[in-house]
Design an enzyme around this catalytic site. Structure first.
Site, short mmCIF file in Angstrom:
data_model
loop_
_atom_site.label_atom_id
_atom_site.label_comp_id
_atom_site.label_asym_id
_atom_site.label_seq_id
_atom_site.Cartn_x
_atom_site.Cartn_y
_atom_site.Cartn_z
N CYS A 1 0.86 -1.18 0.00
CA CYS A 1 0.00 0.00 0.00
C CYS A 1 0.90 1.23 0.00
CB CYS A 1 -0.87 -0.02 1.25
SG CYS A 1 -1.90 1.44 1.47
N CYS B 1 -1.11 3.68 -6.47
CA CYS B 1 -1.96 3.05 -5.45
C CYS B 1 -2.18 1.62 -5.93
CB CYS B 1 -3.29 3.79 -5.34
SG CYS B 1 -4.57 2.88 -4.41
N1 DGL Z 1 -4.05 0.59 -1.87
C1 DGL Z 1 -3.69 1.77 -1.24
C2 DGL Z 1 -2.45 2.44 -1.82
O1 DGL Z 1 -1.65 1.77 -2.44
C3 DGL Z 1 -4.61 2.69 -0.57
C4 DGL Z 1 -6.02 2.87 -0.96
C5 DGL Z 1 -6.78 3.54 0.18
O2 DGL Z 1 -6.97 2.88 1.18
O3 DGL Z 1 -7.13 4.71 0.06
O4 DGL Z 1 -2.25 3.60 -1.64
#
Ligand code: DGL
Length: 252
Positions: free
Chosen positions: A75, A181
């Site tokens: 993430c 993301c």
């Molecule tokens: N998957 C996440 C990232 O790579 C975050 C998405 C979220 O929770 O807003 O930033």
């Protein structure tokens, strides 16, 4: 003491990290992975850093109870908020992620680089530092709400979101698109339908898997004999969220 056969912990705010997990499995097929999606607290990218840090520390404790030998923060948002703190707190390898601005910069031919990420990722110091180094021609595009469409597997709506997002840009002048993301990696096919042929779309998934491989090997922690396995966990409704994770793992 950590052992080669211990599992690797991987986590995200939700299903985005499944795109990273798929690449981890390809690069490291002998490892056992425990994936935790923090569905109950998602999204992270539109909350405040202090709140996200609290969630992330809880996940670390949960993974450590399961004797993980390393953790991948799958993430970008959680990495920007918490990677440094976690490395100071815990004595095990912690691999984070960042928007692939550096490789995109290397592909730049004088045009624009569109960088899609959560509002939090784009405003925190980690990304601002990257911008100072590799930000020439880069247009950061915060995408609040886009991860929710991936969580709901609503790819038609996500395509419409992306269409409107990139509409102001002359796509003939775009040299690369960065998916900053991990949820957005699932949107490669719909994005491909909106971009001119040949525009590279970059995420950090392969680089992260290579980094984990290097770190495990350098510490003598890579599994040499395992069969490879994946356990999917969630803080949300287990039946619903794990079913989405399983579908997306097949998709990518
Ligand atoms: N998957 C996440 C990232 O790579 C975050 C998405 C979220 O929770 O807003 O930033």
């Amino acid at each position: 003491m950590a052992m080669r056969t211990d599992p690797v912990g991987v986590f995200d705010s939700g299903v985005g990290g499944i795109s990273v997990l798929a690449e981890l499995r390809r690069v490291l097929p002998k490892e056992d992975f425990i994936f935790f999606g923090d569905t109950a607290h998602a999204p992270y990218g539109t909350k405040e850093p202090g709140e996200v840090l609290g969630y992330v520390q809880g996940i670390m404790e949960h993974l450590l109870q399961q004797k993980v030998k390393a953790v991948v923060i799958a993430c970008n948002t959680a990495t920007s908020v918490a990677a440094e703190e976690l490395r100071a707190m815990y004595d095990l390898p912690i691999i984070g992620m960042e928007p692939a601005l550096k490789p995109a910069h290397e592909l730049r031919r004088g045009g624009q680089i569109l960088v899609l990420a959560t509002p939090m990722t784009l405003r925190l110091p980690k990304f601002l530092r990257l911008m100072e180094l590799y930000g020439e021609g880069a247009c950061p595009l915060p995408c609040p709400g886009l991860m929710d469409l991936v969580e709901r597997e609503d790819f038609a709506q996500a395509k419409e979101y992306l269409r409107q997002l990139i509409a102001p840009y002359d796509l003939g002048q775009v040299d690369a698109v960065v998916l900053g993301c991990t949820h957005y990696s699932f949107l490669r096919p719909v994005l491909g339908e909106l971009l001119p042929a040949g525009v590279p779309v970059l995420d950090g998934n392969h680089g992260t898997a290579r980094q984990l491989a290097r770190v495990l090997e350098s510490r003598g922690l890579n599994n040499l004999t395992g069969e490879g396995s994946i356990r999917l966990e969630t803080s949300g409704d287990p039946e619903k969220a794990v079913a989405v994770m399983e579908r997306l793992l097949q998709l990518i």
